[in-house]
Write a protein that holds these residues in place. Structure first.
Motif, PDB file in Angstrom:
ATOM      1  N   LEU A 144     -45.862 -15.663  46.354  1.00 24.77           N
ATOM      2  CA  LEU A 144     -46.415 -15.657  45.000  1.00 24.77           C
ATOM      3  C   LEU A 144     -47.244 -14.400  44.747  1.00 24.77           C
ATOM      4  O   LEU A 144     -47.163 -13.790  43.679  1.00 24.77           O
ATOM      5  N   LEU A 145     -48.035 -13.992  45.741  1.00 28.35           N
ATOM      6  CA  LEU A 145     -48.922 -12.845  45.575  1.00 28.35           C
ATOM      7  C   LEU A 145     -48.261 -11.513  45.939  1.00 28.35           C
ATOM      8  O   LEU A 145     -48.775 -10.453  45.572  1.00 28.35           O
ATOM      9  N   GLY A 146     -47.166 -11.583  46.679  1.00 30.51           N
ATOM     10  CA  GLY A 146     -46.558 -10.341  47.134  1.00 30.51           C
ATOM     11  C   GLY A 146     -47.167  -9.837  48.424  1.00 30.51           C
ATOM     12  O   GLY A 146     -47.140  -8.638  48.713  1.00 30.51           O
ATOM     13  N   VAL A 147     -47.704 -10.751  49.233  1.00 22.76           N
ATOM     14  CA  VAL A 147     -48.280 -10.386  50.533  1.00 22.76           C
ATOM     15  C   VAL A 147     -47.164 -10.406  51.577  1.00 22.76           C
ATOM     16  O   VAL A 147     -46.437 -11.397  51.679  1.00 22.76           O
ATOM     17  N   PRO A 148     -46.994  -9.347  52.361  1.00 21.98           N
ATOM     18  CA  PRO A 148     -45.956  -9.354  53.392  1.00 21.98           C
ATOM     19  C   PRO A 148     -46.162 -10.517  54.360  1.00 21.98           C
ATOM     20  O   PRO A 148     -47.233 -10.660  54.953  1.00 21.98           O
ATOM     21  N   TYR A 149     -45.146 -11.349  54.509  1.00 22.33           N
ATOM     22  CA  TYR A 149     -45.293 -12.509  55.382  1.00 22.33           C
ATOM     23  C   TYR A 149     -45.500 -12.086  56.826  1.00 22.33           C
ATOM     24  O   TYR A 149     -46.061 -12.841  57.631  1.00 22.33           O
ATOM     25  N   ALA A 150     -45.073 -10.869  57.162  1.00 12.69           N
ATOM     26  CA  ALA A 150     -45.302 -10.358  58.516  1.00 12.69           C
ATOM     27  C   ALA A 150     -46.794 -10.233  58.822  1.00 12.69           C
ATOM     28  O   ALA A 150     -47.200 -10.200  59.987  1.00 12.69           O
ATOM     29  N   ASP A 151     -47.637 -10.173  57.782  1.00  8.79           N
ATOM     30  CA  ASP A 151     -49.088 -10.051  57.968  1.00  8.79           C
ATOM     31  C   ASP A 151     -49.773 -11.403  58.096  1.00  8.79           C
ATOM     32  O   ASP A 151     -51.009 -11.476  58.162  1.00  8.79           O
ATOM     33  N   ARG A 152     -48.980 -12.499  58.104  1.00 14.41           N
ATOM     34  CA  ARG A 152     -49.580 -13.831  58.000  1.00 14.41           C
ATOM     35  C   ARG A 152     -50.522 -14.152  59.162  1.00 14.41           C
ATOM     36  O   ARG A 152     -51.560 -14.773  58.950  1.00 14.41           O
ATOM     37  N   ALA A 153     -50.163 -13.737  60.380  1.00 15.14           N
ATOM     38  CA  ALA A 153     -51.013 -14.075  61.523  1.00 15.14           C
ATOM     39  C   ALA A 153     -52.409 -13.484  61.356  1.00 15.14           C
ATOM     40  O   ALA A 153     -53.422 -14.127  61.660  1.00 15.14           O
ATOM     41  N   GLU A 154     -52.459 -12.256  60.838  1.00  8.62           N
ATOM     42  CA  GLU A 154     -53.753 -11.605  60.673  1.00  8.62           C
ATOM     43  C   GLU A 154     -54.555 -12.234  59.545  1.00  8.62           C
ATOM     44  O   GLU A 154     -55.764 -12.432  59.668  1.00  8.62           O
ATOM     45  N   PHE A 155     -53.890 -12.568  58.425  1.00 13.54           N
ATOM     46  CA  PHE A 155     -54.694 -13.172  57.352  1.00 13.54           C
ATOM     47  C   PHE A 155     -55.062 -14.610  57.691  1.00 13.54           C
ATOM     48  O   PHE A 155     -56.111 -15.108  57.255  1.00 13.54           O
ATOM     49  N   HIS A 156     -54.266 -15.303  58.503  1.00 11.96           N
ATOM     50  CA  HIS A 156     -54.680 -16.620  59.001  1.00 11.96           C
ATOM     51  C   HIS A 156     -55.953 -16.482  59.832  1.00 11.96           C
ATOM     52  O   HIS A 156     -56.882 -17.289  59.704  1.00 11.96           O
ATOM     53  N   ARG A 157     -55.986 -15.475  60.689  1.00 17.93           N
ATOM     54  CA  ARG A 157     -57.167 -15.246  61.535  1.00 17.93           C
ATOM     55  C   ARG A 157     -58.395 -14.991  60.679  1.00 17.93           C
ATOM     56  O   ARG A 157     -59.465 -15.582  60.894  1.00 17.93           O
ATOM     57  N   ARG A 158     -58.255 -14.086  59.699  1.00 19.74           N
ATOM     58  CA  ARG A 158     -59.408 -13.761  58.853  1.00 19.74           C
ATOM     59  C   ARG A 158     -59.846 -14.961  58.026  1.00 19.74           C
ATOM     60  O   ARG A 158     -61.044 -15.226  57.870  1.00 19.74           O
ATOM     61  N   ALA A 159     -58.887 -15.696  57.478  1.00 23.62           N
ATOM     62  CA  ALA A 159     -59.235 -16.864  56.659  1.00 23.62           C
ATOM     63  C   ALA A 159     -59.947 -17.913  57.499  1.00 23.62           C
ATOM     64  O   ALA A 159     -60.949 -18.501  57.065  1.00 23.62           O
ATOM     65  N   ALA A 160     -59.440 -18.158  58.708  1.00 26.44           N
ATOM     66  CA  ALA A 160     -60.044 -19.172  59.576  1.00 26.44           C
ATOM     67  C   ALA A 160     -61.491 -18.825  59.913  1.00 26.44           C
ATOM     68  O   ALA A 160     -62.359 -19.698  59.951  1.00 26.44           O
ATOM     69  N   ILE A 161     -61.772 -17.556  60.152  1.00 21.58           N
ATOM     70  CA  ILE A 161     -63.136 -17.133  60.473  1.00 21.58           C
ATOM     71  C   ILE A 161     -64.037 -17.290  59.253  1.00 21.58           C
ATOM     72  O   ILE A 161     -65.185 -17.755  59.363  1.00 21.58           O
ATOM     73  N   GLN A 162     -63.543 -16.933  58.077  1.00 26.02           N
ATOM     74  CA  GLN A 162     -64.371 -16.989  56.869  1.00 26.02           C
ATOM     75  C   GLN A 162     -64.805 -18.406  56.525  1.00 26.02           C
ATOM     76  O   GLN A 162     -65.900 -18.608  55.995  1.00 26.02           O
ATOM     77  N   VAL A 163     -63.956 -19.392  56.793  1.00 28.06           N
ATOM     78  CA  VAL A 163     -64.306 -20.772  56.431  1.00 28.06           C
ATOM     79  C   VAL A 163     -64.945 -21.541  57.585  1.00 28.06           C
ATOM     80  O   VAL A 163     -65.367 -22.677  57.397  1.00 28.06           O
ATOM     81  N   ASP A 164     -65.027 -20.932  58.773  1.00 25.16           N
ATOM     82  CA  ASP A 164     -65.564 -21.599  59.950  1.00 25.16           C
ATOM     83  C   ASP A 164     -67.081 -21.416  60.001  1.00 25.16           C
ATOM     84  O   ASP A 164     -67.588 -20.332  60.291  1.00 25.16           O
ATOM     85  N   LEU A 165     -67.801 -22.496  59.743  1.00 27.53           N
ATOM     86  CA  LEU A 165     -69.253 -22.413  59.643  1.00 27.53           C
ATOM     87  C   LEU A 165     -69.938 -22.360  61.002  1.00 27.53           C
ATOM     88  O   LEU A 165     -71.162 -22.202  61.071  1.00 27.53           O
ATOM     89  N   THR A 166     -69.186 -22.484  62.088  1.00 28.35           N
ATOM     90  CA  THR A 166     -69.787 -22.316  63.409  1.00 28.35           C
ATOM     91  C   THR A 166     -69.853 -20.849  63.809  1.00 28.35           C
ATOM     92  O   THR A 166     -70.492 -20.513  64.805  1.00 28.35           O
ATOM     93  N   ARG A 167     -69.195 -19.988  63.071  1.00 28.40           N
ATOM     94  CA  ARG A 167     -69.208 -18.552  63.371  1.00 28.40           C
ATOM     95  C   ARG A 167     -70.507 -17.919  62.878  1.00 28.40           C
ATOM     96  O   ARG A 167     -71.061 -18.333  61.850  1.00 28.40           O
ATOM     97  N   PRO A 168     -70.991 -16.880  63.557  1.00 27.26           N
ATOM     98  CA  PRO A 168     -72.195 -16.182  63.072  1.00 27.26           C
ATOM     99  C   PRO A 168     -71.971 -15.634  61.666  1.00 27.26           C
ATOM    100  O   PRO A 168     -70.858 -15.197  61.322  1.00 27.26           O
ATOM    101  N   LEU A 169     -73.032 -15.644  60.873  1.00 29.51           N
ATOM    102  CA  LEU A 169     -72.915 -15.217  59.485  1.00 29.51           C
ATOM    103  C   LEU A 169     -72.464 -13.771  59.371  1.00 29.51           C
ATOM    104  O   LEU A 169     -71.666 -13.434  58.485  1.00 29.51           O
TER     105      LEU A 169
END
Length: 388
Positions: A148-173
């Protein structure tokens, strides 16, 4: 940083259920005090009517004014609809609304059906046991939002990593802030690519039709929000919703066998699970009151969406999952000007995926202990082992 063992009350869960303390608070007058994961003192809203009052009044209860994460620039909120009030919010949302109408989303249905089928085929080829999160719940909405956004699906692993860190409240601010900036910079490169050669995806459409009205930072901010929101919420609903159905086999049979049940079943699962704990805390802009509790300008208010959706004022017997009940006006997608822009897309993905999964694997069953994730902005599952 918030540890999993020290979650604020409004983020605590017992599998599918909010803590019983929230039900007690719904029956008591006034608002309870709570601290947000960032340590801000706030008033906790637990009742359905009060939730709609707060979420529906952007004048008294502002979404702007939250402090930025350490390590992230202040402009990270540029283009982030969740952190904006009207008229800035209204202007940006108006430009996006056309792409998320039910009519536009229906054009995606054949592609969504194909994506679901492809992943079911892959699961069948691999055979049981299988992790439903890894091979079904997470990749389907990820691929949909990428296309939908035009994001290369090959980049999915990296954006999954970044998204997971951003929403994980156990990670340092500061780590979450730095990753938020990484994500914003990545989306900026995609904006530059779309500006140079606009495609048929949403970024290309925004550049072609509204390029004079949107700055690069706004485009990157909008895309960053949609990318995270477009897969985190739906992925966790698919995983947690499947587990709920498997633990209520009579409900699963209805979803599997009766096509007319699908739409109300999705709404009931949204109400029952309410995977977003609270959304953005609202800053009180003027002296006012909610539920008889005086609030001063500058105070913060947190709305417990799961508690509001378990209020008897909304549905009878709210603690029971009943996919056969009439669809309720729940607040799992929010309410008011910040009602989830992507709700039609999320509904279509769930309405396609749940029955397709249950029909393909009618003997689907849990094959181990599910791993829940609670110390995150979006509640859900890290792993769901299944067999058939």
């Amino acid at each position: 940083m918030t540890t999993a063992s020290a979650l604020p009350l409004h983020m605590q869960r017992n599998r599918f259920d909010p803590p019983s303390r929230l039900a007690e608070l719904r029956e008591q007058p006034g608002l309870e005090g709570v601290r947000t994961p960032l340590g801000l003192a706030a008033h906790l809203v637990t009742r359905y009517a009060d939730a709609r009052e707060v979420l529906g009044d952007a004048t008294r209860f502002s979404s702007a004014g939250m402090p930025a994460l350490p390590g992230a620039a202040q402009d990270q909120r540029v283009g982030n609809l969740l952190a904006l009030d009207p008229p800035d919010h209204t202007r940006l949302r108006r430009l996006l609304t056309g792409e998320f109408t039910v009519k536009r989303i229906r054009r995606l249905q054949p592609r969504i059906e194909q994506i679901v089928t492809d992943h079911l085929d892959a699961m069948e080829r691999t055979g049981p046991p299988n992790d439903l999160v890894e091979h079904f719940a997470l990749p389907i909405p990820s691929l949909v939002i990428c296309e939908l956004l035009g994001v290369p699906y090959a980049d999915r692993a990296e954006f999954h990593r970044r998204a997971a860190i951003q929403v994980d409240l156990t990670r340092p601010l500061d780590e979450r802030g730095a990753v938020a900036m990484e994500s914003r910079e990545y989306m900026g490169t995609l904006v530059d690519r779309a500006t140079a050669d606009p495609g048929d995806d949403m970024l290309g459409m925004l550049v072609r039709e509204h390029g004079e009205e949107l700055t690069r930072a706004e485009l990157a901010g909008v895309a960053s929000l949609l990318l995270i929101a477009g897969h985190e919420t739906t992925a966790n609903m698919l995983a947690l919703g499947t587990l709920a159905l498997l633990e209520h086999p009579e409900q699963a049979a209805i979803v599997r066998d009766d096509p007319e049940s699908t739409a109300p079943a999705v709404e009931e699962l949204m109400r029952f699970l309410s995977v977003v704990h609270s959304g953005v805390p609202r800053r009180v802009t003027q002296d006012t009151e909610v539920a008889g509790t005086p609030l001063a300008a500058g105070d913060f208010v947190v709305v417990s969406l799961p508690s509001a959706d378990r209020d008897r004022a909304l549905v009878e017997d709210p603690e029971r999952l009943d996919v056969g009940r009439a669809a309720s006006p729940h607040v799992a997608f929010g309410h008011g000007v910040h009602h989830c822009l992507g709700a039609p897309l999320a509904r279509m993905e769930m309405a396609t995926a749940f029955p397709a999964l249950l029909r393909r694997f009618p003997t689907l069953a849990v094959a181990g202990e599910p791993e829940f994730r609670s110390a995150t902005v979006v509640y859900g599952l890290r792993h769901l082992p299944v067999t058939w």
